[in-house]
Design a protein around this motif. Sequence first.
Motif, PDB file in Angstrom:
ATOM      1  N   GLY A 131       4.917   5.927  -7.478  1.00 32.12           N
ATOM      2  CA  GLY A 131       5.665   7.032  -8.074  1.00 32.12           C
ATOM      3  C   GLY A 131       6.527   7.793  -7.083  1.00 32.12           C
ATOM      4  N   ARG A 132       6.343   7.518  -5.813  1.00 30.58           N
ATOM      5  CA  ARG A 132       7.050   8.277  -4.774  1.00 30.58           C
ATOM      6  C   ARG A 132       8.328   7.530  -4.377  1.00 30.58           C
ATOM      7  NH1 ARG A 132       2.304   9.360  -1.637  1.00 30.58           N
ATOM      8  NH2 ARG A 132       1.849  11.176  -2.907  1.00 30.58           N
TER       9      ARG A 132
ATOM     10  N   ALA B   5       0.836  -1.210   0.000  1.00 30.34           N
ATOM     11  CA  ALA B   5       0.000   0.000   0.000  1.00 30.34           C
ATOM     12  C   ALA B   5       0.866   1.254   0.000  1.00 30.34           C
ATOM     13  CB  ALA B   5      -0.929  -0.002   1.217  1.00 30.34           C
ATOM     14  N   VAL B   6       1.559   1.461  -1.121  1.00 27.59           N
ATOM     15  CA  VAL B   6       2.401   2.650  -1.279  1.00 27.59           C
ATOM     16  C   VAL B   6       2.154   3.217  -2.666  1.00 27.59           C
ATOM     17  CG1 VAL B   6       4.244   1.993   0.296  1.00 27.59           C
ATOM     18  CG2 VAL B   6       4.277   1.135  -2.039  1.00 27.59           C
ATOM     19  N   HIS B   7       2.408   4.500  -2.830  1.00 26.54           N
ATOM     20  CA  HIS B   7       2.282   5.120  -4.152  1.00 26.54           C
ATOM     21  C   HIS B   7       3.561   4.847  -4.923  1.00 26.54           C
ATOM     22  CE1 HIS B   7       1.775   7.916  -7.387  1.00 26.54           C
ATOM     23  NE2 HIS B   7       0.627   8.363  -6.917  1.00 26.54           N
TER      24      HIS B   7
ATOM     25  N   ASN C 212      10.641   9.941   0.370  1.00 30.14           N
ATOM     26  CA  ASN C 212       9.477  10.828   0.401  1.00 30.14           C
ATOM     27  C   ASN C 212       8.256  10.146   0.996  1.00 30.14           C
ATOM     28  OD1 ASN C 212      10.411  13.309  -0.534  1.00 30.14           O
ATOM     29  ND2 ASN C 212      10.343  12.624  -2.666  1.00 30.14           N
ATOM     30  N   HIS C 213       8.104   8.858   0.714  1.00 31.76           N
ATOM     31  CA  HIS C 213       6.985   8.106   1.285  1.00 31.76           C
ATOM     32  C   HIS C 213       7.051   8.162   2.819  1.00 31.76           C
ATOM     33  CE1 HIS C 213       4.157   4.896   2.145  1.00 31.76           C
ATOM     34  NE2 HIS C 213       5.098   4.273   2.826  1.00 31.76           N
TER      35      HIS C 213
ATOM     36  N   ARG D 164      12.240   5.280  -6.822  1.00 36.28           N
ATOM     37  CA  ARG D 164      10.782   5.164  -6.773  1.00 36.28           C
ATOM     38  C   ARG D 164      10.363   3.801  -6.246  1.00 36.28           C
ATOM     39  NH1 ARG D 164       7.994   8.137 -10.945  1.00 36.28           N
ATOM     40  NH2 ARG D 164       7.140   6.211 -11.728  1.00 36.28           N
TER      41      ARG D 164
ATOM     42  N   CYS E 207       6.427  11.734   4.206  1.00 35.67           N
ATOM     43  CA  CYS E 207       4.994  12.081   4.250  1.00 35.67           C
ATOM     44  C   CYS E 207       4.347  11.563   5.526  1.00 35.67           C
ATOM     45  CB  CYS E 207       4.246  11.442   3.076  1.00 35.67           C
ATOM     46  SG  CYS E 207       4.643  12.128   1.487  1.00 35.67           S
ATOM     47  N   LEU E 208       4.674  10.313   5.863  1.00 33.23           N
ATOM     48  CA  LEU E 208       4.100   9.726   7.070  1.00 33.23           C
ATOM     49  C   LEU E 208       4.646  10.424   8.307  1.00 33.23           C
ATOM     50  CD1 LEU E 208       4.398   5.943   6.125  1.00 33.23           C
ATOM     51  CD2 LEU E 208       2.429   7.445   5.805  1.00 33.23           C
TER      52      LEU E 208
END
Lengths: 291, 254
Positions: free
Chosen positions: B102-103, B98-100, B107-108, B139, B111-112
Amino acid sequence: MISQRRPPAEALRTRPSTPRVLRQRPRTRKHSFVGVLASERIKLRSVRSTYLLLVLGVSAVLLGYALAVMAAGMYDNAPTQQRLSARIADLEEVVVIVPQLCMGILGTLAITSEYATGLIRASLTIVPRRWPILAAKSTVVGALGLITGATAVFGTYAVTRLVLGDRFSGAYTGAFAERLPLLITISVSVPVFALLGLGLGALLRSSAGAIAIIVGLVYVIPMIIGNVPEPWSERLGSVMIGALPREITGDTISTSVYGSLLSPAAAAAVLVAYAVLPLLAAAWLMRRRDA
Amino acid sequence: MVRRAADPPHRILYGVIELHRLTKRYGGTTAVDSLSFTVGPGHVTGFLGPNGAGKSTTLRLILGLDACTSGHALINGRPYASLSRPMHEVGALLDASAVHGGRSAYNHLLCLARTNDIGPARVTEVLEQVGLADVGRKRVGGFSLGMKQRLGIAAALLGDPEVLMFDEPVNGLDPDGVRWIRGLMRSLAAEGRTILLSSHLMSEMALTAERIVIVGRGRLIAEATVAELTAAYPSLEDAYMALTASSVQFGAAR
Ligand SMILES: Nc1ncnc2c1ncn2[C@@H]1O[C@H](COP(=O)(O)OP(=O)(O)OP(=O)(O)O)[C@@H](O)[C@H]1O
Ligand SMILES: [Mg+2]
């Protein structure tokens, strides 16, 4: 011995090892909105689609430029008689649908991409009150929408004024101050679309559904409303987002596909409602729905 | 750490997860059925059960992601939803994918981290701790499942929490990674943390966990130490098979 279903009390009580390290905890502070805001800013900045949509939204200026050059050419080639009666639509209003659509999609993706990937579970886990996430996303997406909208609208005004000069009976030679209110309200319609996209995305939790509604609001519904019998065509046309900038400033024109029944205050309220109501509904639902 | 629960007063709690008759129904299916157990600090508690037993649902209920139909779950005596900056108290890995895509990994995590006022220095630290420092700027979409598991574990560790919950973190890891997780779980437990670890790998559980909670069809089947189970059965796997025999829903005929 192990018993099924109800284990013996001893088994429950056994705590084989006691904690060796008791660590110091930071004093609990209230969740800071600034942190959630920073997080949402990084989320948008760290994916490519954001840049694509921003560039596409601002490229409306190029479209405006192309339309202005075309109009100037047609004007110059027309006989003098026709030139006197030639009129031109406000190109800012024509091209603004590009940033409206782009920012609507940006707002939608800001939340639906999290549902699509499952990242939303992590996001909601670490911000249990949930609504700060929507508020932070609204702030970031709204700010980007306003910047993009203003750039596209004011940029189009500048290039059109430069290209057209005093053609079309001086449609673009009037004082800037006179036109300023309308340019502002047209610009503001762009962040409204961004927030509407975010709200719809959060309600539907699906990119396809929310983007379909945005496209419908920009292109499809205004066309349908134009063909509805009066007085409903005018009534419905007055509450379309496209009608509101002119109703707010009172610059209504008879050639518009939209209506002009609302007072400036009522039109402003409707514009705010488009942005805020879906978000409020989404925040309310988000609190109650399973993630 | 010592925290006082609101009710009753003067009860002292060290990283404890408590479930009291926790129940969750989705329409007609009862995913979690009046489940009560307690997870304490200082050791790894293995959370076992057949597919569809309700393990993942239980973790979601504890984290307040899904609202329970009845009963309640407490962390350090408080409902999870009442924690103001929960990453500092509870870390969880539910779904590593459950990660984006493209990030970047960095950065992932940032964000958290930001939402709970955790800075970039800590992000770099956990990336190093899970062995992803070299690919931090890459990425996430290009990560293998094992790398995503490490990233998910890094996310759980960001706030240096004392309660940790992992849903099948060993999935997709190579033998090196499996051994790494085992060591990490044990060292986290040795630091006095509370670890709830769901898995299907019995042999791994036998090596990592000290206590075992087994559920089937949403109900508690057994709660015991690994030592007790291996004393009563030839192996932990045999214990599991015997205890869950009547609760397997999605299995080939045995
Ligand atoms: N959101 C949901 N809506 C409806 N049913 C659900 C939902 N989540 C879980 N269930 C049902 O609840 C039951 C328990 O599922 P859960 O995912 O918690 O099991 P699990 O123990 O994690 O299984 P696995 O070992 O396969 O991961 C299943 O029957 C599942 O179909
Ligand atoms: Mg599961």
